[in-house]
Scaffold this motif. Sequence first.
Motif, PDB file in Angstrom:
ATOM      1  N   LEU A 706       0.590  -1.066   0.009  1.00 29.92           N
ATOM      2  CA  LEU A 706      -0.041   0.147   0.001  1.00 29.92           C
ATOM      3  C   LEU A 706       0.836   1.421   0.270  1.00 29.92           C
ATOM      4  N   VAL A 707       0.229   2.366  -0.288  1.00 26.89           N
ATOM      5  CA  VAL A 707       0.841   3.883  -0.435  1.00 26.89           C
ATOM      6  C   VAL A 707      -0.006   4.649   0.288  1.00 26.89           C
ATOM      7  N   VAL A 708       0.391   5.038   1.555  1.00 27.54           N
ATOM      8  CA  VAL A 708      -0.472   5.756   2.356  1.00 27.54           C
ATOM      9  C   VAL A 708       0.038   7.305   2.388  1.00 27.54           C
ATOM     10  N   THR A 709      -0.910   8.376   2.031  1.00 24.60           N
ATOM     11  CA  THR A 709      -0.649   9.735   2.318  1.00 24.60           C
ATOM     12  C   THR A 709      -1.041  10.140   3.516  1.00 24.60           C
ATOM     13  N   VAL A 710       0.236  10.906   4.182  1.00 26.27           N
ATOM     14  CA  VAL A 710      -0.156  11.469   5.408  1.00 26.27           C
ATOM     15  C   VAL A 710      -0.226  12.874   5.297  1.00 26.27           C
ATOM     16  N   PRO A 711      -1.669  13.763   5.433  1.00 29.77           N
ATOM     17  CA  PRO A 711      -1.445  15.081   5.416  1.00 29.77           C
ATOM     18  C   PRO A 711      -0.904  15.764   6.545  1.00 29.77           C
ATOM     19  N   PRO A 712      -0.850  17.358   6.415  1.00 32.83           N
ATOM     20  CA  PRO A 712      -0.227  18.075   7.192  1.00 32.83           C
ATOM     21  C   PRO A 712      -0.815  17.911   8.698  1.00 32.83           C
ATOM     22  N   ASP A 713      -2.002  17.967   8.751  1.00 33.69           N
ATOM     23  CA  ASP A 713      -2.652  17.815   9.964  1.00 33.69           C
ATOM     24  C   ASP A 713      -2.986  16.362  10.573  1.00 33.69           C
ATOM     25  N   GLN A 714      -2.238  15.472  10.052  1.00 28.06           N
ATOM     26  CA  GLN A 714      -2.549  13.957  10.813  1.00 28.06           C
ATOM     27  C   GLN A 714      -0.935  13.242  11.039  1.00 28.06           C
ATOM     28  N   THR A 715      -0.874  12.480  12.070  1.00 28.62           N
ATOM     29  CA  THR A 715       0.289  11.825  12.329  1.00 28.62           C
ATOM     30  C   THR A 715       0.272  10.728  11.480  1.00 28.62           C
ATOM     31  N   LEU A 716       1.537  10.200  11.324  1.00 30.48           N
ATOM     32  CA  LEU A 716       1.602   8.883  10.496  1.00 30.48           C
ATOM     33  C   LEU A 716       0.768   7.585  11.183  1.00 30.48           C
ATOM     34  N   LEU A 717       0.901   7.801  12.507  1.00 30.28           N
ATOM     35  CA  LEU A 717       0.030   6.525  13.299  1.00 30.28           C
ATOM     36  C   LEU A 717      -1.396   6.889  12.816  1.00 30.28           C
ATOM     37  N   SER A 718      -1.907   7.885  12.945  1.00 32.24           N
ATOM     38  CA  SER A 718      -3.265   7.997  12.719  1.00 32.24           C
ATOM     39  C   SER A 718      -3.643   7.665  11.065  1.00 32.24           C
ATOM     40  N   ALA A 719      -2.657   8.031  10.291  1.00 32.25           N
ATOM     41  CA  ALA A 719      -2.802   7.871   8.781  1.00 32.25           C
ATOM     42  C   ALA A 719      -2.916   6.303   8.682  1.00 32.25           C
ATOM     43  N   LEU A 720      -1.875   5.490   9.387  1.00 28.53           N
ATOM     44  CA  LEU A 720      -1.783   4.279   9.221  1.00 28.53           C
ATOM     45  C   LEU A 720      -2.834   3.340   9.673  1.00 28.53           C
ATOM     46  N   ARG A 721      -3.708   3.730  10.761  1.00 27.58           N
ATOM     47  CA  ARG A 721      -4.557   3.226  11.317  1.00 27.58           C
ATOM     48  C   ARG A 721      -5.797   3.623  10.487  1.00 27.58           C
ATOM     49  N   ALA A 722      -6.000   4.732   9.858  1.00 29.72           N
ATOM     50  CA  ALA A 722      -7.340   4.877   9.046  1.00 29.72           C
ATOM     51  C   ALA A 722      -7.125   4.059   7.860  1.00 29.72           C
ATOM     52  N   ALA A 723      -5.832   3.601   7.387  1.00 30.79           N
ATOM     53  CA  ALA A 723      -5.688   2.815   6.169  1.00 30.79           C
ATOM     54  C   ALA A 723      -5.967   1.233   6.714  1.00 30.79           C
ATOM     55  N   ASN A 724      -6.388   0.848   7.796  1.00 27.57           N
ATOM     56  CA  ASN A 724      -6.524  -0.462   8.233  1.00 27.57           C
ATOM     57  C   ASN A 724      -5.346  -1.371   8.560  1.00 27.57           C
ATOM     58  N   VAL A 725      -4.095  -0.409   8.903  1.00 34.72           N
ATOM     59  CA  VAL A 725      -2.770  -1.148   9.198  1.00 34.72           C
ATOM     60  C   VAL A 725      -2.650  -0.889  10.655  1.00 34.72           C
ATOM     61  N   ASP A 726      -2.381  -2.138  11.327  1.00 28.53           N
ATOM     62  CA  ASP A 726      -1.847  -2.252  12.655  1.00 28.53           C
ATOM     63  C   ASP A 726      -0.724  -1.917  13.092  1.00 28.53           C
ATOM     64  N   VAL A 727      -0.679  -0.899  14.097  1.00 34.40           N
ATOM     65  CA  VAL A 727       0.600  -0.316  14.834  1.00 34.40           C
ATOM     66  C   VAL A 727       0.237  -0.160  16.144  1.00 34.40           C
ATOM     67  N   GLN A 728       1.110  -0.695  17.132  1.00 34.48           N
ATOM     68  CA  GLN A 728       0.917  -0.485  18.706  1.00 34.48           C
ATOM     69  C   GLN A 728       1.278   0.937  18.919  1.00 34.48           C
ATOM     70  N   SER A 729       0.935   1.429  19.999  1.00 32.66           N
ATOM     71  CA  SER A 729       1.091   2.540  20.544  1.00 32.66           C
ATOM     72  C   SER A 729       0.750   2.534  21.997  1.00 32.66           C
ATOM     73  N   ASP A 730       1.317   3.709  22.578  1.00 31.47           N
ATOM     74  CA  ASP A 730       1.028   4.145  23.998  1.00 31.47           C
ATOM     75  C   ASP A 730       0.855   5.572  24.225  1.00 31.47           C
ATOM     76  N   CYS A 731       2.231   6.095  24.630  1.00 32.61           N
ATOM     77  CA  CYS A 731       1.859   7.577  24.969  1.00 32.61           C
ATOM     78  C   CYS A 731       1.436   8.421  23.852  1.00 32.61           C
ATOM     79  N   GLU A 732       1.686   7.855  22.789  1.00 30.85           N
ATOM     80  CA  GLU A 732       1.652   9.110  21.447  1.00 30.85           C
ATOM     81  C   GLU A 732       1.966  10.552  21.339  1.00 30.85           C
ATOM     82  N   GLU A 733       3.350  10.468  22.196  1.00 32.81           N
ATOM     83  CA  GLU A 733       4.081  11.706  22.479  1.00 32.81           C
ATOM     84  C   GLU A 733       5.385  11.494  22.245  1.00 32.81           C
ATOM     85  N   GLY A 734       5.679  10.384  21.799  1.00 34.17           N
ATOM     86  CA  GLY A 734       7.208  10.379  21.267  1.00 34.17           C
ATOM     87  C   GLY A 734       8.073  10.021  22.558  1.00 34.17           C
ATOM     88  N   LEU A 735       7.334   9.461  23.585  1.00 34.56           N
ATOM     89  CA  LEU A 735       8.067   9.189  24.806  1.00 34.56           C
ATOM     90  C   LEU A 735       8.487   7.800  25.128  1.00 34.56           C
TER      91      LEU A 735
END
Length: 782
Positions: A706-735
């Motif tokens: 797949l090729v996923v576009t990440v717009p300026p107002d969205q994180t890569l994590l959000s874009a991947l999830r919107a495309a039905n791609v699984d990525v784990q996360s926790d703090c979502e602050e880079g910590l």
Amino acid sequence: MPDTANPPRAAGCPVAHGPLSPERTPTGCPVSARAAEFDPFEDGYQQDPPEYVRWAREKEPIFFSPKLGYWVITRYDDIKAVFRDNITFSPSNALEKITPTGDEANAVLASYGFALNRTLVNEDEPAHMPRRRVLMDPFTPEALKHHEPMVRELARSYVDRFIDDGRADLVDQMLWEIPLTVALHFLGVPEEDMDTLRKYSIAHTVNTWGRPKPEEQVAVAHAVGNFWQYAGKVLEKMRQDPDAPGWMQYGIRKQKLHPEVVTDSYLHSMMMAGIVAAHETTANATANAVKLLLQHPQVWQELCEDPGLIPNAVEECLRHNGSVAAWRRLVTRNTHVGGVDLPAGSRLLIVTSSANHDEAHFSDADLFDIRRDNASDHLTFGYGSHQCMGKNLARMEMQIFLEEFTRRLPHMRLSEQRFSYVPNTSFRGPEHLWVEWDPAANPERRNPALRAVQVPVRIGEPSRHAITRPVVVERVTPVAEGIVKLRLVSPDGKPLPRWTAGSHIDVECGSSELSRQYSLCGDPDEAGVLEIAVLHEPGGRGGSAWVHTQVKAGDRLRIRGPRNHFRLDESLAKAIFIAGGIGITPVSAMARRAKALGMDYELHYSGRSRARMAFLDELAVLHGERLQVHASDEGQRCDLRALLAEPVAGVQVYACGPLRMLEALEDCCAAWPEGALRVEHFESTLATLDPSKEHAFEVELKDSGLVVTVPPDQTLLSALRAANVDVQSDCEEGLCGSCEVRVLSGKVDHRDVVLTRPEREAHNKMMACCSRACEGRLVLEL
């Protein structure tokens, strides 16, 4: 990934050199006795596939089965490598009959015009990905939300039918019919003939993955033929109203735009395959999950008490006892996997249920742990370009079913019974699941409002921040001005997870909406106890104020972890530990560990005054002259520049404290070897997204195609999830580092505080929650 272009011959023999049979593999190697006996149609495999192939997973992970004529693969990394390379390992045989049928049954199928073609499950490139891209939108989490009210109402109404009976077969009375109804709604199929469809669905499973007896083959063929014709008739009805809701109608509309991609034969095949895929696997998965949970009463009780654990419990059920036991692949060119030569034309049975119990990937893999933080790494949904598109619909249904049962029937238990399964290699779930309870103890008899309570559903892979465990505050002890130490123990006296120096836990401070990270500062060798120290920060974000004003001995808290992104390298010749203020918490545990290891070390501890510095007496006793205290009110400031003036090979600096101190340390260590400074952060502003200052970028997902576009107002994590791609996360602050993904090419704009400078400069991994592309496109191993 295996070398498939020009693979050298594997050096090792795949046989574990136990007793051998007279059989030979297609490459001429001997077949072990256990491999010769392997038969997935035996009851042992049907009851527990991972246990049935344990011997192989541990000693002979890839073996040839003469009875099947297939190579069998049992380990996680090997199976994931096969999924990754869908060119060398074609899915074309995924729906092929594993047991060839006789001439009479084949004639019956032909009389119905049966011509099941390629589908998303068994289609090769270059046809597969264009179709998948065109047809994927209805499967995204956002698109699935509108199905939730229907699933909830179905679950509620079906439980209403038997809740006062005290006994039910959940498969017959609920778990088969609801997923079928949901599948029909999702596909846009009429709801008539559910009993007939059920028979067709079972027949399709037996016809494709089972071993029907010769006398059964003709009856199965008639059912499959009727299923095929039914699918065709329904498809024609749909063509009369292509604007109606439903995935098949969506496909019909897309056919007008992409007739070369979405063909008539493809729609007919997907009509039939879609009913089975959207229905049977979810029904079986839920039945397996309920059975597994009720076989572990303590776990069931925890889930009833904390429904917030349901999303991760679903993932652990899918891992431990999922509805998909195995998939099949066809080798298209000479290659090898796991040291075993596989010639072109080899047929593979990849036992994903065995991979899900691989100790190399899942620690204590046989343990059923609903708080397992990597449970969603399971391969039950497959992986890569052929991963199950309907995975999030299945997750939604399973969460709603478990939420309904835990709320309304927490006293439910398994009845005495012998579980039976439809014999086949790939899909499994009990044909019946009898449960019982005392209707007089139904909670809603005391509180009728319980019937309508709803717990939020997480559509998509659960984040780690949803996984909590209860602890009891054994003691609250002041350890300095404005600092208290909390000693936490398990409510039931059982051991808490083991932890290593540098670890932290997340504490829910009054609600799940307010969570804060606190380093563990006790002794890692003290089993069953976790200790944290909390500084009261009146101008903070509320967590410390809650701890200081609300928490007392005997209170029950909810925590996550422990997790460690600040690990001590235990092979070091020497370590320099630097702590500022409350930053002593992780550093004290690291210094304790260094002492236990006999490592050379020094500990520098800075604070405004001794009265505001925690653990001073304890540290002095433990570390003696290795401890240097720098109290500002005594004029004893730590001269970082002098301390770190000369780089020393083999010495690592570990630091935790105020941001200003950490920034000064980075400056002082500029001349030190790469990676010599390791710091622990608990706050970061780097992950804050300002769309006006960002640019869009693309990511190519190598494994998914797949090729996923990440717009300026969205994180890569959000874009991947919107495309039905699984990525784990926790703090979502880079910590925390939990959303790390591997980067195969491209330059990363790193915004986390986890990676070291050498790791950043390598551009081979990134944190999806905050980091972005510097320019152009990134290629990720997803």
